[in-house]
Motif scaffolding. Structure first.
Motif, PDB file in Angstrom:
ATOM      1  N   VAL A  40       0.828  -1.209   0.000  1.00 41.89           N
ATOM      2  CA  VAL A  40       0.000   0.000   0.000  1.00 41.89           C
ATOM      3  C   VAL A  40       0.860   1.256   0.000  1.00 41.89           C
ATOM      4  N   SER A  64      -3.692  -4.172   8.826  1.00 42.57           N
ATOM      5  CA  SER A  64      -2.565  -3.377   8.366  1.00 42.57           C
ATOM      6  C   SER A  64      -1.329  -3.731   9.181  1.00 42.57           C
ATOM      7  N   GLY A 114      -3.254   0.126  -3.393  1.00 44.81           N
ATOM      8  CA  GLY A 114      -2.648  -1.142  -3.003  1.00 44.81           C
ATOM      9  C   GLY A 114      -2.532  -2.063  -4.200  1.00 44.81           C
TER      10      GLY A 114
END
Length: 118
Positions: A40, A64, A114
């Motif tokens: 990302v 994440s 991403g």
């Protein structure tokens, strides 16, 4: 004059409905098309992040690398998701050959992209 007001009111109601966060069902095969790891690019520069999308007990989730928090992804239709609890964050995937290859995520702070790496 009254019909115009009624039409304006209907238009506002439609707009509000479009902003409603949905939670549409996904089949196991549909969930698998999004599962993977994505590199990302963050909106304000800085270090890139890694987002892992996975299926946990029939629920699509995202985690994440930077914040470690796991969030359920709510399906909006047309390969669009919203992380649970963050209604102004919209993730739109690009599907190629039935598999997500990349996504664009938009939130008030900016957009990020991403790309599937795994």
């Amino acid at each position: 004059m009254l019909p115009l007001r009624a039409a304006a009111q209907q238009h506002r109601d439609t707009t509000q409905a479009a902003d409603t966060v949905k939670d549409l069902p996904l089949t196991a095969a549909q969930r698998q098309s999004f599962v993977g790891s994505y590199s990302v690019t963050l909106p304000l520069g800085g270090e890139n992040d890694l987002l892992r999308i996975f299926d946990e007990n029939g629920v699509l989730k995202a985690q994440s690398l930077h914040d470690k928090e796991t969030r359920r992804l709510l399906y909006q239709g047309d390969a669009i998701f919203r992380p649970e609890g963050i209604p102004d964050f919209v993730i739109t995937f690009v599907l190629e050959g039935g598999r997500a290859t990349k996504f664009t995520a938009r939130k008030p702070e900016g957009a990020m992209e991403g790309v599937r790496i795994q």
